[in-house]
Design an enzyme around this catalytic site. Sequence first.
Site, PDB file in Angstrom:
ATOM      1  N   ASP A 195       0.841  -1.201   0.000  1.00 42.58           N
ATOM      2  CA  ASP A 195       0.000   0.000   0.000  1.00 42.58           C
ATOM      3  C   ASP A 195       0.882   1.259   0.000  1.00 42.58           C
ATOM      4  O   ASP A 195       1.912   1.282   0.690  1.00 42.58           O
ATOM      5  CB  ASP A 195      -0.856   0.081   1.264  1.00 42.58           C
ATOM      6  CG  ASP A 195      -1.708  -1.152   1.516  1.00 42.58           C
ATOM      7  OD1 ASP A 195      -1.264  -2.257   1.197  1.00 42.58           O
ATOM      8  OD2 ASP A 195      -2.806  -0.985   2.075  1.00 42.58           O
ATOM      9  N   ASP A 216      -0.680  -2.655  -4.287  1.00 42.39           N
ATOM     10  CA  ASP A 216      -1.882  -2.704  -3.439  1.00 42.39           C
ATOM     11  C   ASP A 216      -2.510  -1.313  -3.492  1.00 42.39           C
ATOM     12  O   ASP A 216      -2.249  -0.568  -4.434  1.00 42.39           O
ATOM     13  CB  ASP A 216      -1.524  -3.176  -2.014  1.00 42.39           C
ATOM     14  CG  ASP A 216      -2.710  -3.842  -1.316  1.00 42.39           C
ATOM     15  OD1 ASP A 216      -3.788  -3.224  -1.279  1.00 42.39           O
ATOM     16  OD2 ASP A 216      -2.565  -4.967  -0.811  1.00 42.39           O
ATOM     17  N   ASP A 217      -3.324  -0.959  -2.491  1.00 42.74           N
ATOM     18  CA  ASP A 217      -4.009   0.329  -2.571  1.00 42.74           C
ATOM     19  C   ASP A 217      -3.038   1.488  -2.768  1.00 42.74           C
ATOM     20  O   ASP A 217      -1.995   1.560  -2.116  1.00 42.74           O
ATOM     21  CB  ASP A 217      -4.798   0.570  -1.279  1.00 42.74           C
ATOM     22  CG  ASP A 217      -5.942  -0.414  -1.114  1.00 42.74           C
ATOM     23  OD1 ASP A 217      -6.731  -0.568  -2.064  1.00 42.74           O
ATOM     24  OD2 ASP A 217      -6.041  -1.022  -0.034  1.00 42.74           O
ATOM     25  N   HIS A 238      -4.163  -1.318  -6.498  1.00 40.75           N
ATOM     26  CA  HIS A 238      -5.568  -1.684  -6.314  1.00 40.75           C
ATOM     27  C   HIS A 238      -6.512  -0.488  -6.357  1.00 40.75           C
ATOM     28  O   HIS A 238      -7.699  -0.636  -6.120  1.00 40.75           O
ATOM     29  CB  HIS A 238      -5.749  -2.433  -4.986  1.00 40.75           C
ATOM     30  CG  HIS A 238      -5.102  -3.782  -4.973  1.00 40.75           C
ATOM     31  ND1 HIS A 238      -5.103  -4.607  -3.873  1.00 40.75           N
ATOM     32  CD2 HIS A 238      -4.433  -4.455  -5.946  1.00 40.75           C
ATOM     33  CE1 HIS A 238      -4.447  -5.728  -4.161  1.00 40.75           C
ATOM     34  NE2 HIS A 238      -4.032  -5.659  -5.411  1.00 40.75           N
ATOM     35  N   ARG A 271     -12.883   2.759  -5.140  1.00 40.71           N
ATOM     36  CA  ARG A 271     -13.390   1.624  -4.343  1.00 40.71           C
ATOM     37  C   ARG A 271     -13.778   2.044  -2.924  1.00 40.71           C
ATOM     38  O   ARG A 271     -13.039   2.735  -2.235  1.00 40.71           O
ATOM     39  CB  ARG A 271     -12.319   0.536  -4.268  1.00 40.71           C
ATOM     40  CG  ARG A 271     -12.718  -0.624  -3.370  1.00 40.71           C
ATOM     41  CD  ARG A 271     -11.965  -1.886  -3.678  1.00 40.71           C
ATOM     42  NE  ARG A 271     -10.572  -1.822  -3.272  1.00 40.71           N
ATOM     43  CZ  ARG A 271      -9.823  -2.918  -3.037  1.00 40.71           C
ATOM     44  NH1 ARG A 271     -10.344  -4.110  -3.208  1.00 40.71           N
ATOM     45  NH2 ARG A 271      -8.571  -2.795  -2.683  1.00 40.71           N
ATOM     46  N   LYS A 273     -15.243  -0.082   0.494  1.00 40.58           N
ATOM     47  CA  LYS A 273     -15.698  -1.382   1.017  1.00 40.58           C
ATOM     48  C   LYS A 273     -15.904  -1.287   2.523  1.00 40.58           C
ATOM     49  O   LYS A 273     -15.129  -0.660   3.237  1.00 40.58           O
ATOM     50  CB  LYS A 273     -14.730  -2.510   0.644  1.00 40.58           C
ATOM     51  CG  LYS A 273     -13.280  -2.196   0.863  1.00 40.58           C
ATOM     52  CD  LYS A 273     -12.369  -3.312   0.351  1.00 40.58           C
ATOM     53  CE  LYS A 273     -10.907  -2.930   0.577  1.00 40.58           C
ATOM     54  NZ  LYS A 273      -9.951  -4.019   0.493  1.00 40.58           N
TER      55      LYS A 273
END
Length: 377
Positions: A195, A216-217, A238, A271, A273
Amino acid sequence: MVRILKALGLGLSTASMLVAAAPMPTAAPELKNAVALQKRASCTFTDAAAASKSKASCATIVLDNIAVPSGTTLDMTKLTDGTKVIFEGTTTWGYEEWSGPLFSVSGKDIEVSGSSGNSLDGNGAKWWDGKGTNGGKTKPKFFYAHSLTGNSSISGLNIINSPVQTFSINDATGLTVSDVTIDNSAAGDLGHNTDAFDIGSSTDITISGANVKNQDDCLAINSGTGITFTGGTCSGGHGLSIGSVGGRDDNVVSDITISSSTISDSANGVRIKTISGATGSVKGVTYKDITLSNISDYGIVIEQDYENGSPTGTPTAGVPITDLTISGIKGTVASDATNIYILCASGACSGWTWENVEVTGGKTSAKCSNLPSGASC
Ligand SMILES: *[C@@H]1O[C@H](CO)[C@@H](O)[C@H](O)[C@H]1NC(C)=O
Ligand SMILES: *[C@@H]1O[C@H](CO)[C@@H](O)[C@H](O)[C@H]1NC(C)=O
Protein backbone atom coordinates in the site's frame (compact mmCIF):
# COMPACT_ATOMS: atom_id res chain seq x y z
CA MET A 1 28.54 11.79 14.28
CA VAL A 2 27.09 15.26 14.69
CA ARG A 3 28.52 18.37 13.20
CA ILE A 4 27.21 21.72 14.35
CA LEU A 5 27.15 23.55 11.09
CA LYS A 6 26.33 26.95 12.36
CA ALA A 7 25.99 28.61 15.70
CA LEU A 8 22.39 29.35 16.43
CA GLY A 9 20.89 32.63 15.63
CA LEU A 10 22.74 32.77 12.35
CA GLY A 11 20.32 32.75 9.48
CA LEU A 12 17.36 31.52 11.51
CA SER A 13 13.94 32.85 10.76
CA THR A 14 11.88 34.64 13.37
CA ALA A 15 9.64 31.58 13.63
CA SER A 16 12.62 29.32 14.36
CA MET A 17 13.87 31.75 17.01
CA LEU A 18 10.52 31.56 18.78
CA VAL A 19 10.62 27.78 18.67
CA ALA A 20 14.25 27.81 19.78
CA ALA A 21 13.31 29.80 22.86
CA ALA A 22 11.12 26.94 24.13
CA PRO A 23 12.55 24.85 27.01
CA MET A 24 14.78 22.06 25.80
CA PRO A 25 13.58 18.61 26.89
CA THR A 26 16.93 16.94 26.33
CA ALA A 27 20.29 17.98 24.99
CA ALA A 28 23.35 16.08 23.91
CA PRO A 29 26.39 17.08 26.01
CA GLU A 30 28.21 18.44 23.02
CA LEU A 31 25.43 20.92 22.48
CA LYS A 32 25.43 22.17 26.05
CA ASN A 33 26.73 25.63 25.18
CA ALA A 34 24.19 26.12 22.46
CA VAL A 35 21.41 25.04 24.81
CA ALA A 36 22.66 27.39 27.50
CA LEU A 37 22.07 30.15 24.98
CA GLN A 38 18.66 28.56 24.30
CA LYS A 39 19.49 28.10 20.69
CA ARG A 40 19.29 24.98 18.57
CA ALA A 41 21.72 23.90 15.93
CA SER A 42 21.56 22.74 12.38
CA CYS A 43 22.96 19.22 12.52
CA THR A 44 24.14 16.86 9.81
CA PHE A 45 24.21 13.16 10.59
CA THR A 46 25.76 10.32 8.66
CA ASP A 47 24.87 7.74 11.32
CA ALA A 48 21.35 6.64 12.31
CA ALA A 49 22.01 6.09 16.02
CA ALA A 50 23.67 9.49 16.42
CA ALA A 51 20.74 11.16 14.64
CA SER A 52 18.20 9.48 16.94
CA LYS A 53 20.24 10.31 20.05
CA SER A 54 20.73 14.03 19.40
CA LYS A 55 17.53 14.79 17.46
CA ALA A 56 15.87 16.97 20.13
CA SER A 57 18.81 19.39 20.14
CA CYS A 58 18.69 20.25 16.48
CA ALA A 59 16.46 22.81 14.73
CA THR A 60 17.35 21.24 11.40
CA ILE A 61 18.38 17.61 10.99
CA VAL A 62 20.10 16.63 7.77
CA LEU A 63 20.14 12.85 7.22
CA ASP A 64 23.11 12.58 4.93
CA ASN A 65 23.42 9.30 2.98
CA ILE A 66 22.64 7.18 6.02
CA ALA A 67 22.86 3.37 5.93
CA VAL A 68 20.44 2.31 8.66
CA PRO A 69 21.50 -0.95 10.37
CA SER A 70 19.19 -3.97 9.93
CA GLY A 71 16.31 -4.34 12.35
CA THR A 72 16.39 -0.72 13.53
CA THR A 73 14.18 2.31 13.01
CA LEU A 74 15.63 5.60 11.84
CA ASP A 75 13.85 7.25 14.74
CA MET A 76 12.73 10.86 14.35
CA THR A 77 9.87 10.60 16.83
CA LYS A 78 9.18 13.18 19.54
CA LEU A 79 11.05 15.94 17.77
CA THR A 80 11.13 19.41 19.27
CA ASP A 81 8.37 21.66 17.87
CA GLY A 82 9.23 23.14 14.49
CA THR A 83 12.09 20.77 13.63
CA LYS A 84 13.02 20.34 9.98
CA VAL A 85 14.25 16.95 8.74
CA ILE A 86 15.99 16.80 5.36
CA PHE A 87 16.91 13.58 3.56
CA GLU A 88 20.02 14.04 1.50
CA GLY A 89 21.47 11.53 -0.97
CA THR A 90 20.51 7.88 -0.61
CA THR A 91 19.15 6.41 2.61
CA THR A 92 19.29 2.62 2.82
CA TRP A 93 18.20 -0.06 5.30
CA GLY A 94 19.76 -3.43 6.11
CA TYR A 95 17.92 -6.74 5.87
CA GLU A 96 16.25 -8.48 8.77
CA GLU A 97 12.87 -10.15 9.27
CA TRP A 98 10.97 -7.76 11.51
CA SER A 99 7.84 -5.63 11.32
CA GLY A 100 9.55 -2.20 11.26
CA PRO A 101 9.04 0.64 10.78
CA LEU A 102 12.14 1.59 8.85
CA PHE A 103 11.48 5.28 9.55
CA SER A 104 9.27 7.03 12.07
CA VAL A 105 8.58 10.71 12.71
CA SER A 106 6.36 12.55 15.19
CA GLY A 107 6.03 16.02 16.69
CA LYS A 108 4.38 19.37 16.14
CA ASP A 109 4.97 21.65 13.14
CA ILE A 110 7.49 19.20 11.69
CA GLU A 111 8.77 19.63 8.14
CA VAL A 112 10.22 16.56 6.43
CA SER A 113 11.68 17.07 2.97
CA GLY A 114 14.22 15.68 0.55
CA SER A 115 17.06 17.40 -1.26
CA SER A 116 17.18 17.17 -5.00
CA GLY A 117 18.08 13.61 -6.03
CA ASN A 118 17.15 12.09 -2.67
CA SER A 119 16.16 8.45 -2.48
CA LEU A 120 14.90 6.30 0.39
CA ASP A 121 15.61 2.73 -0.68
CA GLY A 122 13.83 0.07 1.40
CA ASN A 123 15.78 -2.72 -0.26
CA GLY A 124 12.49 -4.61 -0.69
CA ALA A 125 13.86 -7.33 -2.99
CA LYS A 126 15.35 -9.05 0.07
CA TRP A 127 11.82 -9.62 1.44
CA TRP A 128 9.49 -9.79 -1.56
CA ASP A 129 8.00 -13.26 -1.75
CA GLY A 130 4.53 -12.58 -3.13
CA LYS A 131 2.94 -13.01 0.31
CA GLY A 132 3.02 -9.50 1.78
CA THR A 133 1.71 -9.52 5.35
CA ASN A 134 -0.16 -12.81 4.80
CA GLY A 135 2.84 -15.07 5.29
CA GLY A 136 6.37 -15.80 4.24
CA LYS A 137 9.03 -13.47 5.57
CA THR A 138 8.13 -10.93 8.24
CA LYS A 139 8.47 -7.61 6.44
CA PRO A 140 9.10 -4.16 7.89
CA LYS A 141 6.61 -1.39 7.20
CA PHE A 142 8.36 1.64 5.80
CA PHE A 143 7.29 5.09 6.97
CA TYR A 144 5.31 5.89 10.11
CA ALA A 145 3.83 9.39 10.13
CA HIS A 146 2.06 8.92 13.46
CA SER A 147 1.13 11.61 15.98
CA LEU A 148 2.20 14.49 13.78
CA THR A 149 0.34 17.61 14.85
CA GLY A 150 0.13 21.35 14.26
CA ASN A 151 1.06 22.21 10.72
CA SER A 152 3.39 19.45 9.63
CA SER A 153 4.55 18.55 6.14
CA ILE A 154 6.27 15.80 4.22
CA SER A 155 7.43 16.75 0.74
CA GLY A 156 9.62 15.78 -2.16
CA LEU A 157 10.65 12.32 -0.99
CA ASN A 158 11.50 9.60 -3.48
CA ILE A 159 10.75 6.22 -1.95
CA ILE A 160 11.69 3.01 -3.71
CA ASN A 161 11.49 -0.71 -3.01
CA SER A 162 9.20 -0.82 0.00
CA PRO A 163 9.21 -4.32 1.56
CA VAL A 164 5.46 -4.06 2.35
CA GLN A 165 3.13 -1.13 3.29
CA THR A 166 4.78 2.26 2.68
CA PHE A 167 3.16 5.24 4.49
CA SER A 168 1.16 4.70 7.66
CA ILE A 169 -0.56 7.95 8.65
CA ASN A 170 -2.19 7.47 12.03
CA ASP A 171 -3.35 9.78 14.82
CA ALA A 172 -2.11 12.70 12.74
CA THR A 173 -3.74 16.14 12.66
CA GLY A 174 -2.79 18.85 10.20
CA LEU A 175 -0.41 17.12 7.80
CA THR A 176 0.35 17.94 4.18
CA VAL A 177 2.12 15.33 2.06
CA SER A 178 3.18 16.77 -1.27
CA ASP A 179 5.08 15.57 -4.32
CA VAL A 180 6.09 12.22 -2.93
CA THR A 181 7.10 9.45 -5.33
CA ILE A 182 6.70 5.80 -4.39
CA ASP A 183 8.14 3.41 -6.95
CA ASN A 184 7.76 -0.26 -6.16
CA SER A 185 7.67 -1.33 -9.80
CA ALA A 186 10.81 -3.45 -9.34
CA ALA A 187 8.75 -5.86 -7.19
CA GLY A 188 6.54 -7.01 -10.07
CA ASP A 189 4.45 -10.02 -9.10
CA LEU A 190 6.46 -10.56 -5.89
CA GLY A 191 5.19 -7.33 -4.36
CA HIS A 192 2.12 -7.77 -2.17
CA ASN A 193 0.37 -5.47 0.34
CA THR A 194 2.65 -2.65 -0.74
CA ASP A 195 0.00 0.00 0.00
CA ALA A 196 1.21 3.54 -0.69
CA PHE A 197 -0.81 5.54 1.87
CA ASP A 198 -2.78 3.93 4.70
CA ILE A 199 -4.70 6.45 6.81
CA GLY A 200 -6.40 5.87 10.15
CA SER A 201 -7.79 8.08 12.95
CA SER A 202 -6.43 11.24 11.37
CA THR A 203 -7.81 14.74 10.76
CA ASP A 204 -6.99 17.46 8.24
CA ILE A 205 -4.65 15.51 5.99
CA THR A 206 -3.82 16.56 2.42
CA ILE A 207 -1.88 14.40 0.00
CA SER A 208 -1.13 16.13 -3.29
CA GLY A 209 0.91 15.25 -6.34
CA ALA A 210 1.75 11.70 -5.28
CA ASN A 211 3.18 9.46 -7.97
CA VAL A 212 2.74 5.80 -7.04
CA LYS A 213 3.71 2.52 -8.68
CA ASN A 214 2.86 -0.37 -6.37
CA GLN A 215 0.93 -3.62 -5.89
CA ASP A 216 -1.88 -2.70 -3.44
CA ASP A 217 -4.01 0.33 -2.57
CA CYS A 218 -2.66 3.65 -3.78
CA LEU A 219 -4.71 5.13 -0.94
CA ALA A 220 -6.64 3.31 1.79
CA ILE A 221 -8.59 5.34 4.33
CA ASN A 222 -9.82 3.17 7.21
CA SER A 223 -10.99 6.05 9.40
CA GLY A 224 -10.54 9.80 9.70
CA THR A 225 -12.05 13.11 8.73
CA GLY A 226 -11.07 16.06 6.56
CA ILE A 227 -8.82 14.10 4.21
CA THR A 228 -7.94 15.24 0.68
CA PHE A 229 -6.06 13.28 -1.99
CA THR A 230 -5.52 15.29 -5.18
CA GLY A 231 -3.33 15.38 -8.27
CA GLY A 232 -2.23 11.79 -7.81
CA THR A 233 -0.96 9.28 -10.35
CA CYS A 234 -1.47 5.63 -9.40
CA SER A 235 -0.44 2.56 -11.33
CA GLY A 236 0.02 -1.17 -10.80
CA GLY A 237 -2.04 -1.33 -7.60
CA HIS A 238 -5.57 -1.68 -6.31
CA GLY A 239 -6.85 1.88 -6.77
CA LEU A 240 -8.08 4.70 -4.54
CA SER A 241 -9.90 3.08 -1.64
CA ILE A 242 -11.98 3.86 1.40
CA GLY A 243 -11.89 0.86 3.72
CA SER A 244 -12.37 -1.68 4.64
CA VAL A 245 -14.38 0.30 7.21
CA GLY A 246 -15.59 -1.52 10.33
CA GLY A 247 -14.21 -3.83 12.98
CA ARG A 248 -11.47 -1.47 14.19
CA ASP A 249 -11.28 0.92 17.16
CA ASP A 250 -12.24 3.83 14.90
CA ASN A 251 -14.86 3.15 12.22
CA VAL A 252 -15.88 6.63 11.10
CA VAL A 253 -14.88 8.06 7.73
CA SER A 254 -16.14 11.56 6.93
CA ASP A 255 -15.43 14.64 4.84
CA ILE A 256 -13.12 13.08 2.24
CA THR A 257 -12.21 14.49 -1.19
CA ILE A 258 -10.35 12.38 -3.74
CA SER A 259 -9.90 14.38 -6.95
CA SER A 260 -8.00 15.14 -10.15
CA SER A 261 -6.09 11.87 -10.30
CA THR A 262 -5.35 9.08 -12.73
CA ILE A 263 -5.39 5.34 -12.10
CA SER A 264 -3.92 2.97 -14.65
CA ASP A 265 -2.93 -0.69 -14.90
CA SER A 266 -4.65 -1.39 -11.60
CA ALA A 267 -7.14 -3.88 -10.20
CA ASN A 268 -9.72 -1.19 -9.34
CA GLY A 269 -10.29 2.50 -9.88
CA VAL A 270 -12.63 3.93 -7.27
CA ARG A 271 -13.39 1.62 -4.34
CA ILE A 272 -15.36 1.75 -1.09
CA LYS A 273 -15.70 -1.38 1.02
CA THR A 274 -17.26 -1.90 4.42
CA ILE A 275 -17.16 -4.88 6.73
CA SER A 276 -20.03 -7.30 6.95
CA GLY A 277 -21.76 -7.34 10.34
CA ALA A 278 -19.71 -4.38 11.65
CA THR A 279 -20.81 -0.85 12.61
CA GLY A 280 -19.47 2.55 11.63
CA SER A 281 -20.15 5.16 8.96
CA VAL A 282 -18.88 6.51 5.65
CA LYS A 283 -20.26 10.00 5.19
CA GLY A 284 -19.46 12.95 2.94
CA VAL A 285 -17.03 11.27 0.54
CA THR A 286 -16.40 12.87 -2.86
CA TYR A 287 -14.60 11.25 -5.78
CA LYS A 288 -14.23 13.85 -8.53
CA ASP A 289 -12.40 13.96 -11.86
CA ILE A 290 -10.67 10.60 -11.84
CA THR A 291 -9.40 9.09 -15.09
CA LEU A 292 -9.15 5.33 -15.42
CA SER A 293 -7.30 3.13 -17.87
CA ASN A 294 -6.60 -0.62 -18.08
CA ILE A 295 -8.44 -1.58 -14.90
CA SER A 296 -8.54 -5.36 -14.50
CA ASP A 297 -11.38 -5.93 -11.98
CA TYR A 298 -13.76 -2.99 -11.35
CA GLY A 299 -13.81 0.62 -12.57
CA ILE A 300 -16.00 1.69 -9.66
CA VAL A 301 -16.75 -0.75 -6.83
CA ILE A 302 -18.77 0.00 -3.71
CA GLU A 303 -19.69 -2.93 -1.49
CA GLN A 304 -20.88 -3.55 2.06
CA ASP A 305 -20.03 -7.24 2.33
CA TYR A 306 -16.36 -7.66 3.30
CA GLU A 307 -15.26 -10.33 5.75
CA ASN A 308 -11.67 -11.38 6.47
CA GLY A 309 -10.44 -9.43 3.47
CA SER A 310 -12.85 -10.95 0.95
CA PRO A 311 -16.33 -10.12 -0.31
CA THR A 312 -19.12 -12.44 0.85
CA GLY A 313 -21.78 -11.33 -1.61
CA THR A 314 -24.21 -10.55 1.23
CA PRO A 315 -24.18 -6.88 2.23
CA THR A 316 -25.10 -5.66 5.72
CA ALA A 317 -26.33 -2.21 6.80
CA GLY A 318 -24.14 -1.47 9.86
CA VAL A 319 -21.75 0.86 8.03
CA PRO A 320 -24.02 3.12 5.94
CA ILE A 321 -22.54 5.03 3.01
CA THR A 322 -24.23 8.44 2.87
CA ASP A 323 -23.70 11.79 1.14
CA LEU A 324 -21.42 10.20 -1.44
CA THR A 325 -20.52 12.14 -4.58
CA ILE A 326 -19.20 10.32 -7.64
CA SER A 327 -18.51 12.94 -10.29
CA GLY A 328 -16.45 12.96 -13.46
CA ILE A 329 -15.16 9.40 -13.27
CA LYS A 330 -14.14 8.49 -16.81
CA GLY A 331 -12.11 5.97 -18.69
CA THR A 332 -11.79 2.37 -19.65
CA VAL A 333 -11.44 -0.99 -17.99
CA ALA A 334 -10.19 -4.27 -19.49
CA SER A 335 -12.74 -6.25 -21.54
CA ASP A 336 -13.14 -8.96 -18.89
CA ALA A 337 -13.42 -6.42 -16.07
CA THR A 338 -16.67 -4.98 -14.71
CA ASN A 339 -17.36 -1.30 -15.32
CA ILE A 340 -19.32 -0.60 -12.12
CA TYR A 341 -20.39 -2.79 -9.20
CA ILE A 342 -22.49 -1.53 -6.30
CA LEU A 343 -23.68 -3.88 -3.58
CA CYS A 344 -25.59 -2.06 -0.83
CA ALA A 345 -27.75 -3.46 1.95
CA SER A 346 -31.33 -2.30 1.98
CA GLY A 347 -31.48 1.37 3.06
CA ALA A 348 -27.73 1.53 3.79
CA CYS A 349 -26.76 3.78 0.87
CA SER A 350 -28.45 7.17 0.56
CA GLY A 351 -28.03 10.78 -0.47
CA TRP A 352 -25.69 10.02 -3.36
CA THR A 353 -24.82 12.42 -6.17
CA TRP A 354 -23.85 10.56 -9.35
CA GLU A 355 -22.84 12.64 -12.36
CA ASN A 356 -20.63 12.49 -15.46
CA VAL A 357 -19.71 8.87 -14.91
CA GLU A 358 -18.44 7.20 -18.10
CA VAL A 359 -16.68 3.94 -17.37
CA THR A 360 -16.57 1.70 -20.42
CA GLY A 361 -14.84 -1.27 -22.03
CA GLY A 362 -15.90 -3.97 -19.57
CA LYS A 363 -18.99 -5.87 -18.55
CA THR A 364 -22.15 -4.49 -17.02
CA SER A 365 -22.79 -6.10 -13.65
CA ALA A 366 -26.05 -7.98 -13.18
CA LYS A 367 -25.54 -8.22 -9.41
CA CYS A 368 -25.85 -4.59 -8.28
CA SER A 369 -28.33 -4.19 -5.44
CA ASN A 370 -30.14 -1.49 -3.45
CA LEU A 371 -28.80 1.37 -5.54
CA PRO A 372 -29.73 4.77 -4.17
CA SER A 373 -31.56 7.06 -6.57
CA GLY A 374 -29.32 8.55 -9.25
CA ALA A 375 -26.67 5.85 -9.17
CA SER A 376 -26.42 3.25 -11.89
CA CYS A 377 -24.37 0.19 -12.74
C1 LIG B 1 1.56 25.79 7.37
O1 LIG B 1 2.86 25.76 6.80
C2 LIG B 1 2.90 26.18 5.46
C3 LIG B 1 4.31 25.97 4.93
O2 LIG B 1 5.27 26.30 5.87
C4 LIG B 1 2.44 27.63 5.36
O3 LIG B 1 2.41 28.05 4.02
C5 LIG B 1 1.02 27.74 5.95
O4 LIG B 1 0.62 29.08 5.98
C6 LIG B 1 0.98 27.17 7.36
N1 LIG B 1 -0.40 27.14 7.84
C7 LIG B 1 -0.77 27.46 9.07
C8 LIG B 1 -2.21 27.33 9.40
O5 LIG B 1 0.04 27.86 9.91
C1 LIG C 1 -2.80 -3.69 -17.82
O1 LIG C 1 -2.63 -3.75 -16.42
C2 LIG C 1 -2.07 -4.96 -15.97
C3 LIG C 1 -2.03 -4.88 -14.45
O2 LIG C 1 -3.34 -4.84 -13.94
C4 LIG C 1 -0.69 -5.14 -16.57
O3 LIG C 1 -0.15 -6.38 -16.15
C5 LIG C 1 -0.76 -5.08 -18.08
O4 LIG C 1 0.53 -5.11 -18.62
C6 LIG C 1 -1.46 -3.81 -18.52
N1 LIG C 1 -1.68 -3.84 -19.96
C7 LIG C 1 -1.21 -2.89 -20.75
C8 LIG C 1 -1.56 -3.04 -22.18
O5 LIG C 1 -0.54 -1.95 -20.33
